[in-house]
Design an enzyme around this catalytic site. Structure first.
Site, PDB file in Angstrom:
ATOM      1  NE  ARG A 113      -2.413 -20.146 -18.738  1.00  0.00           N
ATOM      2  CZ  ARG A 113      -1.554 -20.157 -19.731  1.00  0.00           C
ATOM      3  NH1 ARG A 113      -2.766 -20.874 -20.700  1.00  0.00           N
ATOM      4  NH2 ARG A 113      -0.994 -20.156 -20.566  1.00  0.00           N
ATOM      5  NE  ARG A 149       1.003 -16.123 -22.564  1.00  0.00           N
ATOM      6  CZ  ARG A 149      -0.005 -15.876 -22.223  1.00  0.00           C
ATOM      7  NH1 ARG A 149      -0.655 -14.962 -21.328  1.00  0.00           N
ATOM      8  NH2 ARG A 149      -1.684 -16.944 -22.335  1.00  0.00           N
ATOM      9  NE  ARG A 182       3.780 -21.120 -26.734  1.00  0.00           N
ATOM     10  CZ  ARG A 182       2.831 -21.655 -26.224  1.00  0.00           C
ATOM     11  NH1 ARG A 182       2.847 -23.837 -26.128  1.00  0.00           N
ATOM     12  NH2 ARG A 182       1.929 -21.187 -25.994  1.00  0.00           N
ATOM     13  CE  LYS A 236      -2.541 -22.701 -28.938  1.00  0.00           C
ATOM     14  NZ  LYS A 236      -2.293 -21.325 -28.423  1.00  0.00           N
ATOM     15  NE  ARG A 295      -6.632 -18.380 -21.185  1.00  0.00           N
ATOM     16  CZ  ARG A 295      -5.448 -18.850 -22.176  1.00  0.00           C
ATOM     17  NH1 ARG A 295      -5.455 -19.427 -22.803  1.00  0.00           N
ATOM     18  NH2 ARG A 295      -3.781 -18.054 -21.629  1.00  0.00           N
TER      19      ARG A 295
HETATM   20  P1  ADP Z   1      -1.074 -20.229 -24.564  1.00  0.00           P
HETATM   21  O1  ADP Z   1      -1.093 -21.340 -25.691  1.00  0.00           O
HETATM   22  O2  ADP Z   1      -2.178 -19.259 -24.446  1.00  0.00           O
HETATM   23  O3  ADP Z   1       0.632 -19.026 -24.743  1.00  0.00           O
HETATM   24  P2  ADP Z   1       0.181 -22.336 -22.773  1.00  0.00           P
HETATM   25  O4  ADP Z   1      -0.502 -22.919 -21.779  1.00  0.00           O
HETATM   26  O5  ADP Z   1       0.253 -23.571 -24.142  1.00  0.00           O
HETATM   27  O6  ADP Z   1      -1.066 -21.119 -23.011  1.00  0.00           O
HETATM   28  O7  ADP Z   1       1.744 -22.935 -22.806  1.00  0.00           O
HETATM   29  C1  ADP Z   1       2.186 -21.697 -21.275  1.00  0.00           C
HETATM   30  C2  ADP Z   1       3.429 -21.148 -21.365  1.00  0.00           C
HETATM   31  O8  ADP Z   1       4.331 -22.220 -21.336  1.00  0.00           O
HETATM   32  C3  ADP Z   1       4.040 -20.304 -22.611  1.00  0.00           C
HETATM   33  O9  ADP Z   1       3.687 -19.600 -21.939  1.00  0.00           O
HETATM   34  C4  ADP Z   1       5.645 -20.905 -21.893  1.00  0.00           C
HETATM   35  O10 ADP Z   1       6.340 -20.425 -21.388  1.00  0.00           O
HETATM   36  C5  ADP Z   1       5.546 -22.002 -21.724  1.00  0.00           C
HETATM   37  N1  ADP Z   1       5.217 -23.050 -22.752  1.00  0.00           N
HETATM   38  C6  ADP Z   1       4.089 -24.244 -22.916  1.00  0.00           C
HETATM   39  N2  ADP Z   1       4.225 -25.238 -24.426  1.00  0.00           N
HETATM   40  C7  ADP Z   1       6.017 -24.514 -24.470  1.00  0.00           C
HETATM   41  C8  ADP Z   1       6.349 -25.109 -25.946  1.00  0.00           C
HETATM   42  N3  ADP Z   1       6.243 -26.017 -26.858  1.00  0.00           N
HETATM   43  N4  ADP Z   1       7.902 -24.576 -25.985  1.00  0.00           N
HETATM   44  C9  ADP Z   1       8.574 -24.099 -24.526  1.00  0.00           C
HETATM   45  N5  ADP Z   1       7.732 -23.436 -23.674  1.00  0.00           N
HETATM   46  C10 ADP Z   1       6.098 -23.665 -23.832  1.00  0.00           C
END
Ligand code: ADP
Ligand code: ZN
Length: 216
Positions: free
Chosen positions: A162, A173, A90, A15, A129
């Protein structure tokens, strides 16, 4: 041309990479809730402290916090020309809130791009990554190397791994993805907004296919 876009897919599906490509070529605002939380963590704000306690273990930040953050961002004037939501929504409550707020501010979601990727590949991508500390651009130690090791091609920032890109947090996750995020595909299917793409074709091929699709 569709310009109000949601990017969906499991962690590691690509993404963020696709968002960067589309942002450059279509001049859209990239709204990554993950990047926003990481920024807050870096700055040590109250939001950052709260977010870190969830993110570092792979858990989701509570809905009311995340929804408030996106609402504020989406209302800004720079989103009028189109936006890419990456990592939001999400959960079902987030998706419902997004439908309401986008109507309220007359910025309806026009398309949901879903990236498909098998689990073995997700694990491979996430474990290798690296991310730019400054601009959030994603790299991979084997398949998406920067020109100079440890340095971002785009902004010269430092690349790092990260805290949640480890096997244990990734399991959590992926669990959240299957239980809470995957059901949203049906939600958007019913709204006739969903289009799925195979992310295994490689980032350039994927980008070209999606761009053509958005152009229609
Ligand atoms: P990835 O898609 O690689 O899991 P992101 O950078 O999108 O990583 O998100 C990292 C973390 O940030 C998630 O695992 C969560 O803890 C938090 N997060 C991001 N977006 C949301 C969301 N829409 N709702 C709840 N937590 C979120
Ligand atoms: Zn950078």
């Amino acid at each position: 041309m569709k310009r109000n876009i949601i990017l969906m897919g499991p962690p590691g599906a690509g993404k963020g990479t696709l968002a960067k490509q589309l942002k450059e070529s279509l001049n859209l605002v990239h709204i990554s809730t993950g990047d926003m939380f990481r920024e807050a963590i870096k700055e040590g704000t109250k939001l950052g402290l709260l977010a870190a306690s969830y993110i570092n273990h792979g858990d989701l930040v509570p809905d009311e916090v995340t929804i408030g953050l996106v609402k504020e961002r989406l209302s800004k004037s720079d989103c009028a020309n189109g936006f890419l939501l990456d990592g939001f929504p999400r959960t079902l409550p987030q998706a419902v809130a997004l439908q309401e707020m986008s109507k309220e501010i007359s910025r309806d979601i026009e398309v949901v791009i879903n990236l498909e990727c098998d689990n073995a590949e997700l694990v491979r991508r996430i474990s290798g990554r690296r991310v730019c500390r400054n601009c959030g651009a994603p790299y991979h130690v084997e398949t998406m190397k920067p020109k100079v090791e440890g340095v971002c091609d785009l902004c010269g920032g430092e690349l790092y791994q990260r805290k949640d890109d480890n096997e244990e947090a990734l399991k959590v996750r992926l669990g959240h993805y299957v239980a809470e995020t995957k059901p949203l595909l049906e939600f958007y299917e019913k709204l006739n907004l969903l289009s799925s793409f195979d992310s295994l074709v490689g980032k350039e091929a994927l980008f070209e296919t999606v761009k053509k699709y958005l152009d229609k």
